[in-house]
Motif scaffolding. Sequence first.
Motif, PDB file in Angstrom:
ATOM      1  N   LYS A 134     -83.229  72.507  46.524  1.00 56.82           N
ATOM      2  CA  LYS A 134     -82.078  71.704  46.107  1.00 56.82           C
ATOM      3  C   LYS A 134     -81.530  72.290  44.816  1.00 56.82           C
ATOM      4  CE  LYS A 134     -83.966  67.479  48.153  1.00 56.82           C
ATOM      5  NZ  LYS A 134     -84.417  66.086  47.910  1.00 56.82           N
ATOM      6  N   CYS A 135     -80.356  72.898  44.894  1.00 54.17           N
ATOM      7  CA  CYS A 135     -79.778  73.536  43.725  1.00 54.17           C
ATOM      8  C   CYS A 135     -78.251  73.525  43.840  1.00 54.17           C
ATOM      9  CB  CYS A 135     -80.296  74.970  43.558  1.00 54.17           C
ATOM     10  SG  CYS A 135     -79.885  76.060  44.931  1.00 54.17           S
ATOM     11  N   SER A 136     -77.601  73.921  42.764  1.00 55.07           N
ATOM     12  CA  SER A 136     -76.139  73.947  42.733  1.00 55.07           C
ATOM     13  C   SER A 136     -75.599  74.980  43.713  1.00 55.07           C
ATOM     14  CB  SER A 136     -75.659  74.284  41.312  1.00 55.07           C
ATOM     15  OG  SER A 136     -74.266  74.397  41.268  1.00 55.07           O
ATOM     16  N   GLY A 137     -74.567  74.591  44.466  1.00 57.26           N
ATOM     17  CA  GLY A 137     -73.927  75.501  45.403  1.00 57.26           C
ATOM     18  C   GLY A 137     -74.569  75.557  46.764  1.00 57.26           C
ATOM     19  N   LEU A 138     -75.696  74.866  46.940  1.00 56.35           N
ATOM     20  CA  LEU A 138     -76.397  74.872  48.229  1.00 56.35           C
ATOM     21  C   LEU A 138     -76.559  73.435  48.718  1.00 56.35           C
ATOM     22  CD1 LEU A 138     -77.938  76.618  50.344  1.00 56.35           C
ATOM     23  CD2 LEU A 138     -80.020  76.101  49.059  1.00 56.35           C
ATOM     24  N   PRO A 139     -75.985  73.087  49.881  1.00 55.63           N
ATOM     25  CA  PRO A 139     -76.122  71.710  50.389  1.00 55.63           C
ATOM     26  C   PRO A 139     -77.584  71.381  50.688  1.00 55.63           C
ATOM     27  CG  PRO A 139     -74.409  72.937  51.570  1.00 55.63           C
ATOM     28  CD  PRO A 139     -75.164  73.931  50.760  1.00 55.63           C
ATOM     29  N   ASN A 140     -77.937  70.111  50.536  1.00 59.32           N
ATOM     30  CA  ASN A 140     -79.284  69.665  50.884  1.00 59.32           C
ATOM     31  C   ASN A 140     -79.520  69.787  52.387  1.00 59.32           C
ATOM     32  OD1 ASN A 140     -79.673  69.045  48.216  1.00 59.32           O
ATOM     33  ND2 ASN A 140     -79.488  66.828  48.487  1.00 59.32           N
ATOM     34  N   HIS A 141     -80.785  69.898  52.752  1.00 62.65           N
ATOM     35  CA  HIS A 141     -81.135  70.017  54.170  1.00 62.65           C
ATOM     36  C   HIS A 141     -80.749  68.753  54.927  1.00 62.65           C
ATOM     37  CE1 HIS A 141     -83.263  70.865  57.843  1.00 62.65           C
ATOM     38  NE2 HIS A 141     -84.150  69.890  57.639  1.00 62.65           N
ATOM     39  N   GLN A 142     -80.887  67.605  54.273  1.00 65.50           N
ATOM     40  CA  GLN A 142     -80.556  66.329  54.911  1.00 65.50           C
ATOM     41  C   GLN A 142     -79.234  65.787  54.375  1.00 65.50           C
ATOM     42  OE1 GLN A 142     -83.693  63.458  54.465  1.00 65.50           O
ATOM     43  NE2 GLN A 142     -84.931  64.335  56.097  1.00 65.50           N
ATOM     44  N   LEU A 143     -78.394  65.337  55.291  1.00 65.23           N
ATOM     45  CA  LEU A 143     -77.155  64.644  54.935  1.00 65.23           C
ATOM     46  C   LEU A 143     -77.222  63.243  55.524  1.00 65.23           C
ATOM     47  CD1 LEU A 143     -74.279  64.513  53.804  1.00 65.23           C
ATOM     48  CD2 LEU A 143     -73.473  65.483  55.974  1.00 65.23           C
ATOM     49  N   LYS A 144     -77.287  62.235  54.652  1.00 67.58           N
ATOM     50  CA  LYS A 144     -77.393  60.847  55.085  1.00 67.58           C
ATOM     51  C   LYS A 144     -76.012  60.197  55.031  1.00 67.58           C
ATOM     52  CE  LYS A 144     -82.047  60.553  53.090  1.00 67.58           C
ATOM     53  NZ  LYS A 144     -82.909  59.856  52.100  1.00 67.58           N
ATOM     54  N   LEU A 145     -75.620  59.579  56.133  1.00 64.30           N
ATOM     55  CA  LEU A 145     -74.299  58.961  56.219  1.00 64.30           C
ATOM     56  C   LEU A 145     -74.395  57.563  56.811  1.00 64.30           C
ATOM     57  CD1 LEU A 145     -72.055  61.898  57.542  1.00 64.30           C
ATOM     58  CD2 LEU A 145     -72.264  61.057  55.195  1.00 64.30           C
ATOM     59  N   LYS A 146     -73.443  56.720  56.421  1.00 68.11           N
ATOM     60  CA  LYS A 146     -73.250  55.400  57.009  1.00 68.11           C
ATOM     61  C   LYS A 146     -71.751  55.160  57.161  1.00 68.11           C
ATOM     62  CE  LYS A 146     -77.358  52.952  55.258  1.00 68.11           C
ATOM     63  NZ  LYS A 146     -77.818  51.788  54.452  1.00 68.11           N
ATOM     64  N   VAL A 147     -71.402  54.292  58.059  1.00 63.41           N
ATOM     65  CA  VAL A 147     -69.999  53.915  58.199  1.00 63.41           C
ATOM     66  C   VAL A 147     -69.545  53.248  56.898  1.00 63.41           C
ATOM     67  CG1 VAL A 147     -68.355  52.462  59.432  1.00 63.41           C
ATOM     68  CG2 VAL A 147     -70.178  53.630  60.684  1.00 63.41           C
ATOM     69  N   GLY A 148     -68.481  53.789  56.308  1.00 66.60           N
ATOM     70  CA  GLY A 148     -67.989  53.263  55.044  1.00 66.60           C
ATOM     71  C   GLY A 148     -68.449  54.037  53.832  1.00 66.60           C
ATOM     72  N   LYS A 166     -77.018  50.146  49.686  1.00 65.74           N
ATOM     73  CA  LYS A 166     -76.298  48.895  49.500  1.00 65.74           C
ATOM     74  C   LYS A 166     -75.259  48.655  50.596  1.00 65.74           C
ATOM     75  CE  LYS A 166     -74.963  47.661  45.396  1.00 65.74           C
ATOM     76  NZ  LYS A 166     -75.730  46.409  45.252  1.00 65.74           N
ATOM     77  N   ILE A 167     -75.027  49.662  51.432  1.00 64.45           N
ATOM     78  CA  ILE A 167     -74.067  49.515  52.530  1.00 64.45           C
ATOM     79  C   ILE A 167     -74.803  49.012  53.768  1.00 64.45           C
ATOM     80  CG2 ILE A 167     -72.400  50.725  53.996  1.00 64.45           C
ATOM     81  CD1 ILE A 167     -71.993  52.715  51.744  1.00 64.45           C
ATOM     82  N   ASP A 168     -74.365  47.895  54.291  1.00 67.85           N
ATOM     83  CA  ASP A 168     -75.054  47.251  55.418  1.00 67.85           C
ATOM     84  C   ASP A 168     -74.619  47.855  56.747  1.00 67.85           C
ATOM     85  OD1 ASP A 168     -76.329  45.569  53.633  1.00 67.85           O
ATOM     86  OD2 ASP A 168     -74.747  44.062  53.735  1.00 67.85           O
ATOM     87  N   GLU A 169     -74.972  49.088  56.967  1.00 69.31           N
ATOM     88  CA  GLU A 169     -74.688  49.770  58.227  1.00 69.31           C
ATOM     89  C   GLU A 169     -75.903  50.617  58.602  1.00 69.31           C
ATOM     90  OE1 GLU A 169     -72.135  49.328  60.098  1.00 69.31           O
ATOM     91  OE2 GLU A 169     -70.748  48.257  58.762  1.00 69.31           O
ATOM     92  N   ASP A 170     -75.960  51.047  59.859  1.00 72.13           N
ATOM     93  CA  ASP A 170     -77.054  51.902  60.308  1.00 72.13           C
ATOM     94  C   ASP A 170     -76.900  53.302  59.704  1.00 72.13           C
ATOM     95  OD1 ASP A 170     -78.113  49.864  61.814  1.00 72.13           O
ATOM     96  OD2 ASP A 170     -76.985  50.427  63.623  1.00 72.13           O
ATOM     97  N   GLU A 171     -78.013  53.847  59.259  1.00 73.57           N
ATOM     98  CA  GLU A 171     -77.994  55.173  58.635  1.00 73.57           C
ATOM     99  C   GLU A 171     -78.199  56.262  59.681  1.00 73.57           C
ATOM    100  OE1 GLU A 171     -79.897  56.297  54.598  1.00 73.57           O
ATOM    101  OE2 GLU A 171     -81.358  56.950  56.100  1.00 73.57           O
ATOM    102  N   VAL A 172     -77.426  57.337  59.553  1.00 77.27           N
ATOM    103  CA  VAL A 172     -77.558  58.507  60.423  1.00 77.27           C
ATOM    104  C   VAL A 172     -77.878  59.708  59.545  1.00 77.27           C
ATOM    105  CG1 VAL A 172     -76.430  59.999  62.106  1.00 77.27           C
ATOM    106  CG2 VAL A 172     -75.918  57.555  62.065  1.00 77.27           C
ATOM    107  N   ILE A 173     -78.883  60.497  59.932  1.00 74.98           N
ATOM    108  CA  ILE A 173     -79.302  61.658  59.148  1.00 74.98           C
ATOM    109  C   ILE A 173     -78.968  62.931  59.921  1.00 74.98           C
ATOM    110  CG2 ILE A 173     -81.230  62.867  58.079  1.00 74.98           C
ATOM    111  CD1 ILE A 173     -82.617  60.217  57.708  1.00 74.98           C
ATOM    112  N   TYR A 174     -78.196  63.827  59.300  1.00 73.41           N
ATOM    113  CA  TYR A 174     -77.865  65.122  59.881  1.00 73.41           C
ATOM    114  C   TYR A 174     -78.659  66.203  59.159  1.00 73.41           C
ATOM    115  CZ  TYR A 174     -73.915  62.662  61.963  1.00 73.41           C
ATOM    116  OH  TYR A 174     -73.133  61.786  62.672  1.00 73.41           O
TER     117      TYR A 174
END
Length: 250
Positions: free
Chosen positions: A213-227, A177-185
Amino acid sequence: MTDKHIFEAVDKSLKDVMRIVNERNAELPFGRKVVVFGGDFLQNLPVVSKESRADVVRASLFSSYLWSSCKVLRLTKNMRLQVGRTSDNVDDIWKFSEWNLEIGDGLAGGENDEEVDLQFPDDLLIQQVADPIVSIVNVTYPDLQSQLWNPDYLQERAIFAPTHEIVEAVNDYVLSKIDEDEVIYLSSDEVSNDDRGMADPDLHSTEYLNSIKCSGLPNHQLKLKVGAMVILLRNIDQSCAVAEDSAALL
């Protein structure tokens, strides 16, 4: 959430220590020391892995020999929710808390055999539900795009989810819903092969490790947008943490 045997061990230890002062202390709970237990059995029962409901109850303080010496004190006013509220808001909060306690005590809906149909107030329900995730996000975060930089708007809202899969689905939809370009780390996906590691690095493929994907372990993909809202739960870079602590000491 503590097992009753922990409290009983403390009880026996204090009896041994306090009998030096007076022999009668060995016969009194906690060696005549006043101990305050905080908690709510309706919300926080002991965690007993892979056991039945009866085993969980038997592990609680309620099932200990100490319980007969306890005096229950009930807190009846939610002071935090009443601060800065009008009289009408306080009355609504009181009614909701009473209704919530009735559900926890098994009194809501009259006498029952642990199965009862509950009538929820209309203001707690989302009436129009085509897609559950879309509906709850739109109701909780109306006009999200224009309120992204308003801290009060974000602090007053939250969505609780029962599983990690639902959390990820909610996060993905809010991000869309955020109108920005998505960056995947991506996380590092190389298997360690030192002397302390696995003998065969091919035992688990990187594709399999990245899918966990489990508790205490970050997901392999981190998706971010400005905002996008991001919360740092812990610092996993221990070298940086040690350096910061040293700098603070200097």
